[in-house]
Design a protein around this motif. Structure first.
Motif, short mmCIF file in Angstrom:
data_model
loop_
_atom_site.label_atom_id
_atom_site.label_comp_id
_atom_site.label_asym_id
_atom_site.label_seq_id
_atom_site.Cartn_x
_atom_site.Cartn_y
_atom_site.Cartn_z
N ILE A 213 9.42 90.56 17.49
CA ILE A 213 9.53 91.63 18.49
C ILE A 213 9.14 91.08 19.84
O ILE A 213 8.05 90.51 19.98
CB ILE A 213 8.65 92.83 18.09
CG1 ILE A 213 9.02 93.32 16.69
CG2 ILE A 213 8.76 93.94 19.13
CD1 ILE A 213 7.98 94.22 16.05
N LYS A 214 10.02 91.21 20.82
CA LYS A 214 9.80 90.65 22.15
C LYS A 214 10.27 91.63 23.22
O LYS A 214 11.16 92.44 22.98
CB LYS A 214 10.57 89.34 22.33
CG LYS A 214 10.15 88.24 21.40
CD LYS A 214 11.00 87.02 21.61
CE LYS A 214 10.63 85.94 20.61
NZ LYS A 214 11.55 84.81 20.67
N ILE A 215 9.71 91.47 24.40
CA ILE A 215 10.14 92.24 25.57
C ILE A 215 11.22 91.43 26.28
O ILE A 215 11.00 90.29 26.66
CB ILE A 215 8.96 92.50 26.53
CG1 ILE A 215 7.84 93.27 25.84
CG2 ILE A 215 9.45 93.22 27.79
CD1 ILE A 215 8.21 94.65 25.37
N LEU A 216 12.40 92.02 26.43
CA LEU A 216 13.46 91.37 27.21
C LEU A 216 13.25 91.60 28.69
O LEU A 216 13.41 90.70 29.50
CB LEU A 216 14.83 91.93 26.81
CG LEU A 216 15.37 91.54 25.46
CD1 LEU A 216 16.68 92.26 25.19
CD2 LEU A 216 15.57 90.04 25.38
N ARG A 217 12.92 92.84 29.04
CA ARG A 217 12.63 93.20 30.42
C ARG A 217 11.54 94.27 30.38
O ARG A 217 11.72 95.32 29.77
CB ARG A 217 13.87 93.71 31.15
CG ARG A 217 13.62 93.90 32.64
CD ARG A 217 14.89 94.20 33.39
NE ARG A 217 15.28 95.57 33.11
CZ ARG A 217 16.48 96.05 33.32
NH1 ARG A 217 17.42 95.29 33.79
NH2 ARG A 217 16.75 97.31 33.04
N GLY A 218 10.45 93.98 31.03
CA GLY A 218 9.31 94.87 30.97
C GLY A 218 9.07 95.63 32.26
O GLY A 218 9.81 95.51 33.24
N VAL A 219 8.01 96.43 32.23
CA VAL A 219 7.63 97.27 33.37
C VAL A 219 6.28 96.85 33.91
O VAL A 219 6.12 96.59 35.09
CB VAL A 219 7.60 98.76 32.95
CG1 VAL A 219 7.05 99.64 34.06
CG2 VAL A 219 8.98 99.22 32.53
N SER A 220 5.28 96.81 33.04
CA SER A 220 3.93 96.39 33.40
C SER A 220 3.27 95.88 32.12
O SER A 220 3.71 96.23 31.02
CB SER A 220 3.13 97.55 34.00
OG SER A 220 2.78 98.48 33.00
N PRO A 221 2.22 95.09 32.24
CA PRO A 221 1.60 94.54 31.03
C PRO A 221 1.16 95.61 30.02
O PRO A 221 1.38 95.44 28.82
CB PRO A 221 0.39 93.76 31.56
CG PRO A 221 0.80 93.35 32.94
CD PRO A 221 1.62 94.51 33.46
#
Length: 162
Positions: free
Chosen positions: A89-97
């Motif tokens: 499971i990974k973040i492709l595009r995030g918002v904030s930590p």
């Protein structure tokens, strides 16, 4: 439904030959494929409605993000394994930590899915989704531990509300 290409990718492990003994016998390990297009797409156990309900019940808007009125859409990618578990499971595009961490947390505790099927057999499938973290417009912000998640019309995304 997601647009998928008719290609497969490896999981990033090396497939080079390894030397195992002094006789110089070569063995080649083939890494497991991760499909991006399959005959039968993976599906959460019980269907997407059940998965939406799971997200709604388990997503918590991070307090710091709510306090600072941070909003946005987090794009998550993961592999649905042959046994239906979610992995890599990974973040492709995030918002904030902290919002990204919450998206990873909730997908990390997700129930198993029905695996993708190719040639009549379960296979590993790459899957991507988005969660939209959106605060209510009213002031002041009331911080709660209960998140609210709902599907966005016309998109494969979910909205987590503070």
């Amino acid at each position: 439904s997601f647009s998928r290409t008719l290609s497969a990718q490896t999981n990033g492990t090396s497939s080079g030959a390894d030397r195992h003994n002094q006789s110089d016998t070569l063995t080649t390990a083939q890494p497991p494929f991760i499909f991006t297009a399959v005959e039968q797409e993976p599906m959460p156990a019980g269907g997407m409605g059940v998965f939406y309900a799971f997200l709604q019940a388990n997503t918590k808007y991070p307090n710091n993000a709510a306090k600072n009125r941070i909003e946005g859409k987090v794009f998550v990618t993961f592999v649905v394994e042959k046994d239906g578990s979610l992995n890599d499971i990974k973040i492709l595009r995030g918002v904030s930590p902290d919002i990204d961490a919450e998206a990873l947390r909730v997908f990390g505790i997700a129930p198993t899915w029905r695996p993708g099927i190719q040639n009549g057999r379960p296979v590993r499938v790459q899957y991507s989704m988005a969660i939209n973290f959106k605060l209510p417009n009213e002031q002041p912000v009331i911080l709660t531990n209960a998140g609210s998640v709902s599907p966005m019309k016309g998109e494969s995304a979910y909205t987590a509300k503070g």
